[in-house]
Write a protein that holds these residues in place. Sequence first.
Motif, PDB file in Angstrom:
ATOM      1  N   ILE A   7       0.844  -1.195   0.000  1.00 40.61           N
ATOM      2  CA  ILE A   7       0.000   0.000   0.000  1.00 40.61           C
ATOM      3  C   ILE A   7       0.881   1.246   0.000  1.00 40.61           C
ATOM      4  O   ILE A   7       0.626   2.207  -0.734  1.00 40.61           O
ATOM      5  N   GLY A   8       1.941   1.228   0.796  1.00 43.05           N
ATOM      6  CA  GLY A   8       2.882   2.346   0.820  1.00 43.05           C
ATOM      7  C   GLY A   8       3.536   2.565  -0.532  1.00 43.05           C
ATOM      8  O   GLY A   8       3.637   3.702  -1.012  1.00 43.05           O
ATOM      9  N   LEU A  10       2.333   1.645  -3.434  1.00 40.11           N
ATOM     10  CA  LEU A  10       1.283   2.126  -4.334  1.00 40.11           C
ATOM     11  C   LEU A  10       1.108   3.632  -4.188  1.00 40.11           C
ATOM     12  O   LEU A  10       1.052   4.365  -5.183  1.00 40.11           O
ATOM     13  N   LEU A  11       1.032   4.106  -2.953  1.00 39.81           N
ATOM     14  CA  LEU A  11       0.858   5.544  -2.720  1.00 39.81           C
ATOM     15  C   LEU A  11       2.042   6.340  -3.269  1.00 39.81           C
ATOM     16  O   LEU A  11       1.853   7.383  -3.912  1.00 39.81           O
ATOM     17  N   LEU A  12       3.246   5.858  -3.048  1.00 37.39           N
ATOM     18  CA  LEU A  12       4.428   6.537  -3.578  1.00 37.39           C
ATOM     19  C   LEU A  12       4.421   6.544  -5.109  1.00 37.39           C
ATOM     20  O   LEU A  12       4.745   7.549  -5.735  1.00 37.39           O
ATOM     21  N   ARG A  13       4.046   5.415  -5.704  1.00 31.55           N
ATOM     22  CA  ARG A  13       3.992   5.315  -7.164  1.00 31.55           C
ATOM     23  C   ARG A  13       2.975   6.290  -7.746  1.00 31.55           C
ATOM     24  O   ARG A  13       3.243   6.984  -8.734  1.00 31.55           O
ATOM     25  N   LEU A  14       1.807   6.380  -7.111  1.00 28.02           N
ATOM     26  CA  LEU A  14       0.767   7.286  -7.600  1.00 28.02           C
ATOM     27  C   LEU A  14       1.178   8.751  -7.459  1.00 28.02           C
ATOM     28  O   LEU A  14       0.967   9.556  -8.374  1.00 28.02           O
ATOM     29  N   VAL A  15       1.772   9.096  -6.331  1.00 25.28           N
ATOM     30  CA  VAL A  15       2.194  10.484  -6.118  1.00 25.28           C
ATOM     31  C   VAL A  15       3.308  10.863  -7.083  1.00 25.28           C
ATOM     32  O   VAL A  15       3.272  11.932  -7.703  1.00 25.28           O
ATOM     33  N   LEU A  16       4.304   9.991  -7.233  1.00 21.60           N
ATOM     34  CA  LEU A  16       5.401  10.279  -8.153  1.00 21.60           C
ATOM     35  C   LEU A  16       4.885  10.363  -9.590  1.00 21.60           C
ATOM     36  O   LEU A  16       5.239  11.279 -10.329  1.00 21.60           O
ATOM     37  N   GLY A  17       4.027   9.421  -9.970  1.00 21.51           N
ATOM     38  CA  GLY A  17       3.470   9.421 -11.318  1.00 21.51           C
ATOM     39  C   GLY A  17       2.665  10.677 -11.604  1.00 21.51           C
ATOM     40  O   GLY A  17       2.834  11.316 -12.647  1.00 21.51           O
ATOM     41  N   SER A 116       3.590  -3.561  -6.984  1.00 22.74           N
ATOM     42  CA  SER A 116       2.742  -4.468  -7.756  1.00 22.74           C
ATOM     43  C   SER A 116       1.250  -4.343  -7.451  1.00 22.74           C
ATOM     44  O   SER A 116       0.430  -4.838  -8.208  1.00 22.74           O
ATOM     45  N   LEU A 117       0.896  -3.669  -6.360  1.00 28.48           N
ATOM     46  CA  LEU A 117      -0.511  -3.535  -5.998  1.00 28.48           C
ATOM     47  C   LEU A 117      -1.220  -2.624  -6.999  1.00 28.48           C
ATOM     48  O   LEU A 117      -0.768  -1.516  -7.272  1.00 28.48           O
ATOM     49  N   LEU A 118      -2.293  -3.119  -7.589  1.00 31.09           N
ATOM     50  CA  LEU A 118      -3.062  -2.379  -8.592  1.00 31.09           C
ATOM     51  C   LEU A 118      -2.177  -1.879  -9.734  1.00 31.09           C
ATOM     52  O   LEU A 118      -2.302  -0.756 -10.201  1.00 31.09           O
ATOM     53  N   ALA A 119      -1.267  -2.731 -10.184  1.00 30.49           N
ATOM     54  CA  ALA A 119      -0.321  -2.381 -11.237  1.00 30.49           C
ATOM     55  C   ALA A 119      -0.487  -3.294 -12.441  1.00 30.49           C
ATOM     56  O   ALA A 119      -0.703  -4.497 -12.282  1.00 30.49           O
ATOM     57  N   LEU A 120      -0.371  -2.713 -13.632  1.00 29.73           N
ATOM     58  CA  LEU A 120      -0.409  -3.521 -14.853  1.00 29.73           C
ATOM     59  C   LEU A 120       0.753  -4.506 -14.884  1.00 29.73           C
ATOM     60  O   LEU A 120       0.620  -5.601 -15.429  1.00 29.73           O
ATOM     61  N   ASP A 121       1.880  -4.116 -14.308  1.00 32.03           N
ATOM     62  CA  ASP A 121       3.045  -5.011 -14.271  1.00 32.03           C
ATOM     63  C   ASP A 121       2.704  -6.366 -13.664  1.00 32.03           C
ATOM     64  O   ASP A 121       3.205  -7.392 -14.100  1.00 32.03           O
TER      65      ASP A 121
END
Length: 144
Positions: A7-8, A10-17, A116-121
Amino acid sequence: MKNTQEIGSLLLRLVLGFTFFMHGLDKFQGGVENVAAGFPAMGLPSFLAYIVATIELVGGIALILGFGTRIFAGLMACIMLGAILFVKLDSGFVGGFEFDVALLIIAIQLVLNGSSLLALDSKLPQIKSFSTQTIPDDTSKGIN
């Protein structure tokens, strides 16, 4: 604990993206050629502005979707390192490059750990790296 780490990430990925997407969009909406005109003053070739803007825009979308997370995060880390060294270093940390360092560290975290959480990868077939492939043991067949 693994779930909270995902979850952490995911949040970092969304904010950076989202942050990079918005910066790339701003460069294209404001005219990348205007950004490119300022690159030589920083000691960088003008064409690099087009590459940076494209990575920010496309990479931001890719990170939001969780596609090529480690690759795009690595490219974004390079962009942030360049921004710190070529643009903001003289400004000092506070009021200068502190935000850039935060984005750099988020990008490095995603390169090292992925998301990998909620990721197309996570929906694509995994490609094994050379180091994780098993090599048959020929000694059992009497071959040395």
